[in-house]
Design an enzyme around this catalytic site. Structure first.
Site, PDB file in Angstrom:
ATOM      1  N   LYS A 235      95.537 -80.137  23.141  1.00 31.48           N
ATOM      2  CA  LYS A 235      96.308 -79.581  22.031  1.00 31.48           C
ATOM      3  C   LYS A 235      97.157 -80.601  21.300  1.00 31.48           C
ATOM      4  O   LYS A 235      97.748 -81.492  21.894  1.00 31.48           O
ATOM      5  CB  LYS A 235      97.235 -78.468  22.541  1.00 31.48           C
ATOM      6  CG  LYS A 235      96.494 -77.229  22.941  1.00 31.48           C
ATOM      7  CD  LYS A 235      96.100 -76.387  21.752  1.00 31.48           C
ATOM      8  CE  LYS A 235      97.234 -75.448  21.402  1.00 31.48           C
ATOM      9  NZ  LYS A 235      96.884 -74.600  20.288  1.00 31.48           N
TER      10      LYS A 235
ATOM     11  N   HIS B 141      95.587 -66.126  -2.977  1.00 32.17           N
ATOM     12  CA  HIS B 141      95.306 -65.161  -1.901  1.00 32.17           C
ATOM     13  C   HIS B 141      94.704 -65.836  -0.672  1.00 32.17           C
ATOM     14  O   HIS B 141      93.942 -65.215   0.063  1.00 32.17           O
ATOM     15  CB  HIS B 141      94.353 -64.058  -2.380  1.00 32.17           C
ATOM     16  CG  HIS B 141      94.742 -63.436  -3.684  1.00 32.17           C
ATOM     17  ND1 HIS B 141      95.570 -62.336  -3.784  1.00 32.17           N
ATOM     18  CD2 HIS B 141      94.468 -63.793  -4.963  1.00 32.17           C
ATOM     19  CE1 HIS B 141      95.745 -62.019  -5.053  1.00 32.17           C
ATOM     20  NE2 HIS B 141      95.107 -62.904  -5.802  1.00 32.17           N
TER      21      HIS B 141
ATOM     22  N   SER C 126     100.588 -79.556  24.586  1.00 35.84           N
ATOM     23  CA  SER C 126     100.736 -78.327  25.362  1.00 35.84           C
ATOM     24  C   SER C 126     100.876 -78.700  26.827  1.00 35.84           C
ATOM     25  O   SER C 126     100.243 -79.647  27.300  1.00 35.84           O
ATOM     26  CB  SER C 126      99.500 -77.455  25.159  1.00 35.84           C
ATOM     27  OG  SER C 126      99.339 -76.579  26.251  1.00 35.84           O
TER      28      SER C 126
ATOM     29  N   GLU D 173     106.363 -75.645  12.228  1.00 34.73           N
ATOM     30  CA  GLU D 173     106.672 -74.289  12.692  1.00 34.73           C
ATOM     31  C   GLU D 173     108.178 -74.083  12.805  1.00 34.73           C
ATOM     32  O   GLU D 173     108.701 -73.008  12.488  1.00 34.73           O
ATOM     33  CB  GLU D 173     106.000 -74.027  14.037  1.00 34.73           C
ATOM     34  CG  GLU D 173     104.482 -73.927  13.910  1.00 34.73           C
ATOM     35  CD  GLU D 173     103.776 -73.871  15.256  1.00 34.73           C
ATOM     36  OE1 GLU D 173     104.447 -73.654  16.290  1.00 34.73           O
ATOM     37  OE2 GLU D 173     102.555 -74.055  15.272  1.00 34.73           O
TER      38      GLU D 173
END
Ligand code: ARG
Length: 476
Positions: A293, A166, A287, A300
């Site tokens: 970043k 979980h 970024s 992804e």
């Protein structure tokens, strides 16, 4: 494509028509922009077919030799790009027939005897997919190897990790065990593709349009020459069946789901909040506005691409569901989803392999987190069970201890002897003996458990499987 171009094209069915196709039909009908990648397989099948026609006495020695030489030359011209389909070629079969007619004139037309585009296209697609299943398996094996190398390194160091259910701390595990869990999923993908290949190894060529051929073609010989196990047992099924394409899409989609789940883990692991691992610069993106970043775009994209793989499978099944026997033109829609599945996996897998193999795990952070969240509570409960306390009571006693720790903001091991007794008479001071991460991990010593010896066995078995998969992939 202009109407004129459409009319000057080689059409395989022009005989009974007085006029050429309308532009709108030609534009709808054309598939050469995506099925051209079948050219290599179509030419191999043409060689096999030419030999069969020769053995049947339908081509003499000289004709066979001229045809084979022309196919060979055409094949080389396709490879160099010197021969390309034009806007006027309807599909790969039409384009290659034009290429052959340009080389040997009317002799090229002899090859049409005893076959149809219906059995040809089903054969070509099976050949393409069997070939590319091996390429996909080779790339899967590389990703598995990358994961196993990380696992091997961290098994040697016995790096612990917080095992989760979980997405909450559950029980400590070896990081290697978690990495190998992903290898197991990929092993099933490999096994699925290999098993798929057994069913895909049936050759439709010889089925003709749908009923077989009145000419003495030799489906067994063609099947053997093209690397299939056997010719199709039913010509109607052979030209209508796209199970092999749908099953391939499923295997690809499930592999995509596995890559997506691994991708999701990498995104979590490399977040500031987890801080379990750092992505190598070569596999991270920045970024355009935030200079600090470092993003996990590879992971992804792996996660995102699962969507198109699932979509391809869904689309193909939907195309197939209402079709009567045998060939229907709807079946032309079988190719783009499988091609896209192959392209997607061949794009994602090497990037994921590179990402995984260059990732640096932060053993200190993993170790600190491994016992967090009272992750050793089960160990205390199981100790009590070994002493004869019913699990139900043990669970409750340790549950009270956890609440006590939460209220007093401390860890299980920090509770004094007195307080342990206050919480439950079962909690004698020596329960602290099981409150170590390494002890908890070593104790999970059942088959498939996270104890170092078990993980080592698992790694050895997986190394063996992956080597076998890589060998299978190289065979074809
Ligand atoms: N381009 C077609 C396909 O991919 C080839 C088969 C065409 N057959 C036919 N009878 N029109 O399905």
């Amino acid at each position: 494509m202009s109407g004129e171009a459409g009319m000057s094209a080689v059409r395989l069915w022009g005989g009974r028509f007085e006029s050429g196709p309308a532009d709108a039909l030609a534009r709808l009908s054309v598939s050469v922009q995506f099925d051209w990648r079948l050219a290599r397989y179509d030419l191999l099948a043409s060689c096999a077919h030419a030999r069969v026609l020769h053995r049947a006495g339908l081509l003499d020695d000289k004709e066979l030799a001229r045809l084979l030489a022309a196919i060979d030359e055409l094949s080389r011209a396709c490879q160099t790009g010197e021969f390309r389909p034009t806007a006027a070629d309807e599909d790969v079969h039409t384009a290659l027939e034009r290429g052959l007619l340009e080389r040997v004139g009317s002799l090229g037309g002899r090859l049409r005897a005893g076959r149809s585009r219906n059995d040809q296209v089903a054969t070509d697609l099976r050949m393409y997919l069997r070939d590319h299943a091996r390429r996909v398996v080779a790339r899967l094996a590389e990703l598995q190897t990358a994961l196993m190398e990380q696992a091997g390194r961290h098994l040697a160091e016995q790096t612990p990790a917080p095992g989760m259910t979980h997405l909450q701390h559950a029980q400590p595990v070896l990081l290697a065990h978690q990495l190998l869990a992903h290898v197991q999923a990929l092993s099933r993908d490999v096994a699925r593709l290999r098993d798929w290949d057994n069913r895909a190894a049936i050759c439709p060529l010889g089925s003709g349009a749908l009923a077989g051929s009145s000419l003495p073609v030799d489906p067994e010989a063609v099947a053997a020459e093209l690397g299939f196990d056997a010719p199709a047992a039913n010509s109607m099924d052979a030209v209508a069946d796209r199970d092999f394409a749908a099953e391939f899409c499923f295997a690809a989609a499930l592999a995509g789901v596995h890559l997506s789940r691994l991708g999701e883990e990498v995104v979590l692991w490399t977040s500031h909040e987890f801080g379990w691992a750092e992505i190598d610069d070569a596999y991270a993106t920045g970024s355009s506005i935030m200079p600090q970043k470092k993003n996990a775009d590879v992971a992804e994209l792996a996660r995102g691409k699962a969507g198109r793989l699932i979509g391809g499978l869904t689309g193909l099944l939907t195309t197939l569901k209402g079709l009567p026997l045998t060939y229907n033109r709807d079946l032309q829609e079988d190719k783009e989803p499988v091609f896209d599945a192959v392209d997607t996996l061949l794009l994602v897998l090497p990037a994921m392999a590179g990402l995984v193999s260059s990732m640096q795990f932060r053993a200190d952070r993993l170790a600190n987190g491994a016992a967090a969240g009272h992750a050793l509570a089960t160990d205390v409960a199981e100790l009590l069970v070994r002493r004869g306390v019913p699990f139900r009571d043990a669970h409750e006693a340790v549950g009270h201890l956890v609440v006590w720790c939460q209220v007093n903001d401390c860890e299980l091991g920090d509770v004094s002897d007195e307080d342990l007794q206050k919480v439950s008479p079962h909690l004698t001071p020596d329960v602290r003996s099981v409150l170590s991460v390494s002890g908890a991990i070593a104790a999970r010593d059942t088959v498939g458990g996270t104890a170092p010896g078990r993980v080592a066995d698992q790694l050895a078995a997986l190394r063996h499987d992956v080597a076998a998969a890589a060998a299978w992939a190289a065979e074809g």
